[in-house]
Design a protein around this motif. Structure first.
Motif, PDB file in Angstrom:
ATOM      1  N   TYR A  82       0.846  -1.192   0.000  1.00 49.53           N
ATOM      2  CA  TYR A  82       0.000   0.000   0.000  1.00 49.53           C
ATOM      3  C   TYR A  82       0.876   1.236   0.000  1.00 49.53           C
ATOM      4  CZ  TYR A  82      -3.260   3.594   1.628  1.00 49.53           C
ATOM      5  OH  TYR A  82      -4.015   4.743   1.752  1.00 49.53           O
ATOM      6  N   LEU A  83       0.622   2.148  -0.939  1.00 49.28           N
ATOM      7  CA  LEU A  83       1.323   3.419  -1.039  1.00 49.28           C
ATOM      8  C   LEU A  83       0.335   4.532  -0.717  1.00 49.28           C
ATOM      9  CD1 LEU A  83       3.231   2.734  -4.407  1.00 49.28           C
ATOM     10  CD2 LEU A  83       4.021   2.294  -2.069  1.00 49.28           C
ATOM     11  N   GLN A  84       0.572   5.234   0.388  1.00 53.87           N
ATOM     12  CA  GLN A  84      -0.370   6.249   0.841  1.00 53.87           C
ATOM     13  C   GLN A  84      -0.016   7.614   0.274  1.00 53.87           C
ATOM     14  OE1 GLN A  84      -0.441   6.920   5.058  1.00 53.87           O
ATOM     15  NE2 GLN A  84      -2.252   8.230   4.985  1.00 53.87           N
ATOM     16  N   GLU A  85      -0.977   8.248  -0.368  1.00 57.63           N
ATOM     17  CA  GLU A  85      -0.794   9.597  -0.893  1.00 57.63           C
ATOM     18  C   GLU A  85      -0.697  10.599   0.250  1.00 57.63           C
ATOM     19  OE1 GLU A  85      -3.416   9.069  -5.007  1.00 57.63           O
ATOM     20  OE2 GLU A  85      -4.342   9.874  -3.197  1.00 57.63           O
ATOM     21  N   PHE A  86       0.087  11.653   0.068  1.00 54.44           N
ATOM     22  CA  PHE A  86       0.202  12.702   1.088  1.00 54.44           C
ATOM     23  C   PHE A  86      -1.037  13.584   1.120  1.00 54.44           C
ATOM     24  CE2 PHE A  86       1.963  14.413  -2.823  1.00 54.44           C
ATOM     25  CZ  PHE A  86       1.418  15.685  -2.889  1.00 54.44           C
ATOM     26  N   ALA A  87      -1.810  13.549   0.031  1.00 58.66           N
ATOM     27  CA  ALA A  87      -3.072  14.273  -0.097  1.00 58.66           C
ATOM     28  C   ALA A  87      -3.843  13.592  -1.222  1.00 58.66           C
ATOM     29  CB  ALA A  87      -2.838  15.747  -0.424  1.00 58.66           C
ATOM     30  N   PRO A  88      -5.174  13.760  -1.279  1.00 55.98           N
ATOM     31  CA  PRO A  88      -5.909  13.183  -2.402  1.00 55.98           C
ATOM     32  C   PRO A  88      -5.402  13.753  -3.724  1.00 55.98           C
ATOM     33  CG  PRO A  88      -7.406  13.876  -0.657  1.00 55.98           C
ATOM     34  CD  PRO A  88      -6.059  14.422  -0.303  1.00 55.98           C
ATOM     35  N   LEU A  89      -4.939  12.884  -4.622  1.00 51.93           N
ATOM     36  CA  LEU A  89      -4.262  13.338  -5.833  1.00 51.93           C
ATOM     37  C   LEU A  89      -5.031  13.024  -7.111  1.00 51.93           C
ATOM     38  CD1 LEU A  89      -0.580  12.340  -4.931  1.00 51.93           C
ATOM     39  CD2 LEU A  89      -1.641  14.602  -4.804  1.00 51.93           C
ATOM     40  N   GLY A  90      -6.291  12.629  -6.993  1.00 58.09           N
ATOM     41  CA  GLY A  90      -7.056  12.328  -8.188  1.00 58.09           C
ATOM     42  C   GLY A  90      -6.715  10.955  -8.749  1.00 58.09           C
ATOM     43  N   THR A  91      -7.332  10.620  -9.864  1.00 63.46           N
ATOM     44  CA  THR A  91      -7.151   9.281 -10.431  1.00 63.46           C
ATOM     45  C   THR A  91      -5.799   9.085 -11.083  1.00 63.46           C
ATOM     46  OG1 THR A  91      -8.302  10.083 -12.406  1.00 63.46           O
ATOM     47  CG2 THR A  91      -9.615   8.848 -10.792  1.00 63.46           C
ATOM     48  N   GLY A  92      -5.098  10.176 -11.388  1.00 63.69           N
ATOM     49  CA  GLY A  92      -3.792  10.041 -12.022  1.00 63.69           C
ATOM     50  C   GLY A  92      -2.638  10.562 -11.199  1.00 63.69           C
ATOM     51  N   GLY A  93      -2.905  11.394 -10.197  1.00 58.84           N
ATOM     52  CA  GLY A  93      -1.829  11.994  -9.413  1.00 58.84           C
ATOM     53  C   GLY A  93      -1.007  10.986  -8.647  1.00 58.84           C
ATOM     54  N   GLY A  94      -1.664   9.976  -8.096  1.00 61.96           N
ATOM     55  CA  GLY A  94      -0.933   8.945  -7.363  1.00 61.96           C
ATOM     56  C   GLY A  94      -0.020   8.141  -8.270  1.00 61.96           C
ATOM     57  N   PHE A  98       4.000   8.166  -7.438  1.00 65.48           N
ATOM     58  CA  PHE A  98       4.697   6.920  -7.110  1.00 65.48           C
ATOM     59  C   PHE A  98       5.275   6.253  -8.365  1.00 65.48           C
ATOM     60  CE2 PHE A  98       1.605   7.288  -3.559  1.00 65.48           C
ATOM     61  CZ  PHE A  98       2.516   7.298  -2.506  1.00 65.48           C
ATOM     62  N   ARG A  99       5.631   7.072  -9.352  1.00 68.52           N
ATOM     63  CA  ARG A  99       6.116   6.519 -10.618  1.00 68.52           C
ATOM     64  C   ARG A  99       7.384   5.679 -10.446  1.00 68.52           C
ATOM     65  NH1 ARG A  99       6.970  11.714  -9.885  1.00 68.52           N
ATOM     66  NH2 ARG A  99       8.990  12.718 -10.305  1.00 68.52           N
ATOM     67  N   ASP A 100       8.257   6.075  -9.531  1.00 67.35           N
ATOM     68  CA  ASP A 100       9.480   5.307  -9.334  1.00 67.35           C
ATOM     69  C   ASP A 100       9.178   3.913  -8.782  1.00 67.35           C
ATOM     70  OD1 ASP A 100      10.950   7.440 -10.247  1.00 67.35           O
ATOM     71  OD2 ASP A 100      11.422   8.215  -8.242  1.00 67.35           O
ATOM     72  N   GLN A 101       8.204   3.830  -7.902  1.00 68.47           N
ATOM     73  CA  GLN A 101       7.807   2.527  -7.348  1.00 68.47           C
ATOM     74  C   GLN A 101       7.170   1.664  -8.433  1.00 68.47           C
ATOM     75  OE1 GLN A 101       8.318   1.655  -4.147  1.00 68.47           O
ATOM     76  NE2 GLN A 101       7.978   3.392  -2.766  1.00 68.47           N
ATOM     77  N   ILE A 102       6.347   2.283  -9.281  1.00 67.20           N
ATOM     78  CA  ILE A 102       5.664   1.530 -10.333  1.00 67.20           C
ATOM     79  C   ILE A 102       6.660   1.013 -11.365  1.00 67.20           C
ATOM     80  CG2 ILE A 102       3.979   1.707 -12.212  1.00 67.20           C
ATOM     81  CD1 ILE A 102       2.517   3.825 -10.511  1.00 67.20           C
ATOM     82  N   LEU A 103       7.636   1.822 -11.724  1.00 67.54           N
ATOM     83  CA  LEU A 103       8.579   1.459 -12.791  1.00 67.54           C
ATOM     84  C   LEU A 103       9.800   0.692 -12.278  1.00 67.54           C
ATOM     85  CD1 LEU A 103       8.540   4.704 -14.990  1.00 67.54           C
ATOM     86  CD2 LEU A 103       7.158   2.623 -15.211  1.00 67.54           C
ATOM     87  N   ALA A 104       9.922   0.499 -10.969  1.00 70.05           N
ATOM     88  CA  ALA A 104      11.057  -0.252 -10.432  1.00 70.05           C
ATOM     89  C   ALA A 104      11.060  -1.668 -11.000  1.00 70.05           C
ATOM     90  CB  ALA A 104      10.989  -0.295  -8.908  1.00 70.05           C
ATOM     91  N   GLY A 105      12.198  -2.105 -11.479  1.00 70.05           N
ATOM     92  CA  GLY A 105      12.294  -3.420 -12.103  1.00 70.05           C
ATOM     93  C   GLY A 105      11.993  -3.421 -13.577  1.00 70.05           C
ATOM     94  N   SER A 106      11.659  -2.252 -14.136  1.00 72.60           N
ATOM     95  CA  SER A 106      11.394  -2.094 -15.575  1.00 72.60           C
ATOM     96  C   SER A 106      10.287  -3.013 -16.089  1.00 72.60           C
ATOM     97  CB  SER A 106      12.686  -2.349 -16.374  1.00 72.60           C
ATOM     98  OG  SER A 106      13.698  -1.437 -15.999  1.00 72.60           O
ATOM     99  N   PRO A 107       9.060  -2.829 -15.596  1.00 74.39           N
ATOM    100  CA  PRO A 107       7.956  -3.658 -16.095  1.00 74.39           C
ATOM    101  C   PRO A 107       7.655  -3.362 -17.559  1.00 74.39           C
ATOM    102  CG  PRO A 107       7.099  -1.879 -14.744  1.00 74.39           C
ATOM    103  CD  PRO A 107       8.596  -1.840 -14.603  1.00 74.39           C
TER     104      PRO A 107
END
Length: 399
Positions: A82-94, A98-107
């Protein structure tokens, strides 16, 4: 290598689901016997090459959410974080934050699923379509009639190539009968347009001093800021499905989603469906009963009933098209139809709890809750629809 992101929102959203979301976060509300987002995780775990599932939202990581994540990791043998946003960021802000977490490992690509949808999740079919013709964005779409489509994001496609030519979120007039299902497959390049939106927000200075427009530069709306802006530029495509799909926005749509998932259990999880056995309750159609529930042999259950943990169902009880949440007690000879019985609630002997018998669908407004409680002697009381909704529990009325 693949990843999946489930957008679970936060407590500031889902007001139509209250009071059902007061007890647990809405994504953990049980639908067909398991938490809502477990259906998402099960579908993601079945995709070959899935390496990690990320939940992004603004909920505090409380005990129920932590326990669920730990159980999910053990059951599916996959990292579920679970990655918690620091504030509500909308459907794309999160996604961008957290782009670095999503792209880690080069999916190769990553799925993005909204938590408040019910679907058979044709993720493997989407992946095959993506690999045949790679594009930054692939949206899952389905069809609706002209009136229903106004409640969703509408997609105008090229019928030969399936490119999204035009996208409008909840239009005021009819645009298309193809609607956005809130289930996507993104290439890593899809994060570049999100970066552009973020940078534009910073440059325009649209921060907290612009009330009602941008609560912060990090707020990104996938639908309006990305899909609408990029439609017709050869970047967004749609994959159409004729499978089951529904939003889960209210009590009525939760009942409808439970019905859909229970019907799917025939193929996906037959072990979750109760069977009629000699000396046991009478089972009609698809019924889920938690192993800790106590159900009297003379009870009649189904179709489309889900009974939660620690529930007690007394003699002669009739349940149909309903969800009974954990710790509830249905006393002898109660009748519950098209309803949700709240946590720890008691429905008294010979009481009747019923919503008007209409077909609940994701696009037909649910009826007002009507609760009728009658005693064996025939006396009757009629409670206001708002009473049941605001209290979160059902009335007790015994003879």
């Amino acid at each position: 290598m693949l990843k999946a992101v489930i957008l679970i929102g936060g407590p500031q959203k889902g007001t139509r689901f209250r009071p059902l979301s007061f007890e647990v976060p809405k994504p953990l509300f049980p639908v067909a016997g398991v938490p809502m987002i477990q259906h998402h995780i099960e579908a993601c775990a079945q995709v070959p090459g899935m390496q990690e599932i990320l939940l992004i939202g603004f909920y505090q990581p409380d005990e129920p959410l932590t326990q669920f994540l730990e159980a999910a990791q053990q059951e599916f043998n996959l990292p579920v974080r679970y990655l918690q946003e620091f504030a509500p960021l909308g459907t794309g802000g999160g996604l961008y934050h957290f782009r670095d977490q999503i792209l880690a490992g080069s999916p190769e690509a990553f799925f993005v699923l909204n938590a408040d949808v019910c679907s058979d999740f044709p993720l493997s079919a989407m992946l095959e379509a993506h690999r045949r013709q790679r594009h930054p964005f692939l949206l899952l779409g389905t069809t609706a009639n002209r009136t229903q489509s106004l409640n969703y994001g509408c997609i105008v496609e090229n019928p030969q190539t399936h490119e999204v030519l035009h996208y409008v979120e909840k239009p005021s007039t009819f645009i298309s009968d193809i609607i956005n299902c809130g289930i996507y497959l993104f290439s890593p390049e899809a994060l570049k347009p999100l970066r552009d939106v973020f940078q534009r927000n910073q440059q325009d200075g649209q921060l907290e001093d612009s009330p009602g427009l941008w609560p912060g530069a990090g707020t990104i709306r996938l639908e309006q800021d990305v899909f609408s802006a990029l439609a017709g530029q050869g970047q967004i495509y749609v994959h159409l499905t004729d499978g089951i799909w529904s939003q889960i926005k209210s009590a009525g749509s939760a009942l409808y989603a439970s019905r859909l998932y229970l019907s799917r259990y025939q193929d996906t999880h037959p072990e979750r469906l109760a069977k009629h056995t000699p000396g046991g309750p009478w089972i009609r159609g698809n019924v889920y009963i938690h192993p800790t529930a106590k159900v009297a042999p003379s009870a009649v259950l189904g179709p489309n009933v889900s009974i939660g943990k620690g529930v007690t169902v007394g003699e002669g009880v009739r349940l149909r098209e309903s969800i009974v949440l954990h710790g509830a007690t249905l006393q002898e000879h109660t009748c519950v139809l098209h309803s949700i019985v709240g946590w720890g609630s008691t429905v008294g002997r010979w009481a009747r709890v019923e919503v008007p018998p209409v077909t609940l669908t994701p696009t037909i407004p649910e009826p007002a809750w009507t609760v009728r409680a009658s005693s064996r002697t025939g006396s009757c009381c009629l409670l206001s629809p708002s009473w049941a909704a605001e209290s979160g529990s059902l009335p007790r009325c015994s003879s």
